[in-house]
Design a protein around this motif. Structure first.
Motif, short mmCIF file in Angstrom:
data_model
loop_
_atom_site.label_atom_id
_atom_site.label_comp_id
_atom_site.label_asym_id
_atom_site.label_seq_id
_atom_site.Cartn_x
_atom_site.Cartn_y
_atom_site.Cartn_z
N ILE A 3 10.82 -5.28 -2.25
CA ILE A 3 9.84 -4.22 -2.43
C ILE A 3 9.10 -4.40 -3.76
N LEU A 47 7.54 -4.67 1.63
CA LEU A 47 6.95 -3.33 1.48
C LEU A 47 6.37 -3.20 0.08
N ILE A 49 5.26 -0.04 -2.39
CA ILE A 49 5.17 1.40 -2.65
C ILE A 49 4.14 1.53 -3.76
N ASP A 51 1.19 3.71 -5.94
CA ASP A 51 0.54 4.92 -6.44
C ASP A 51 -0.97 4.76 -6.22
N ALA A 74 3.26 -4.06 4.66
CA ALA A 74 3.27 -2.60 4.81
C ALA A 74 3.11 -1.95 3.44
N VAL A 75 2.31 -0.86 3.40
CA VAL A 75 2.06 -0.15 2.15
C VAL A 75 2.39 1.33 2.36
N LEU A 76 3.22 1.86 1.46
CA LEU A 76 3.52 3.29 1.43
C LEU A 76 2.83 3.84 0.20
N MET A 77 1.85 4.74 0.41
CA MET A 77 1.09 5.31 -0.70
C MET A 77 1.89 6.48 -1.31
N LEU A 78 2.01 6.44 -2.62
CA LEU A 78 2.73 7.46 -3.38
C LEU A 78 1.72 8.10 -4.32
#
Length: 84
Positions: A3, A47, A49, A51, A74-78
């Motif tokens: 990650i 992945l 994560i 901001d 895959a991108v998880l926006m925080l």
């Protein structure tokens, strides 16, 4: 799973990194969008994560750059934002 955590708030970055590592993930953490793109040039991640409100290059621009370079990680926006 590897990650990349991109968060400019030092305390939050440290807490999330520590938690992920404690749970068995391999984590690289950076503090701005420019540094994130440098890491992505040389490493492969499962992945990201990310901001949204980052120094130098914001999260939207990081994703735009990734996709323009055919990087489909895959991108998880925080974000702390409370609106669009």
């Amino acid at each position: 799973m590897k990650i990349l955590l991109v968060e400019d708030e030092i305390d939050l970055n440290n807490i999330v990194t520590k938690y992920l590592k404690k749970n068995g993930y391999s984590v690289d953490s950076v503090f701005d969008g420019e540094e994130a793109l440098e890491y992505l040039d040389y490493g492969n991640y499962d992945l990201i994560i990310l901001d949204i409100m980052l120094p130098k290059i914001n999260g939207y621009e990081v994703v735009k750059n990734l996709r323009a370079n055919k990087n489909e990680t895959a991108v998880l926006m925080l974000t702390a934002r409370d609106g669009i």
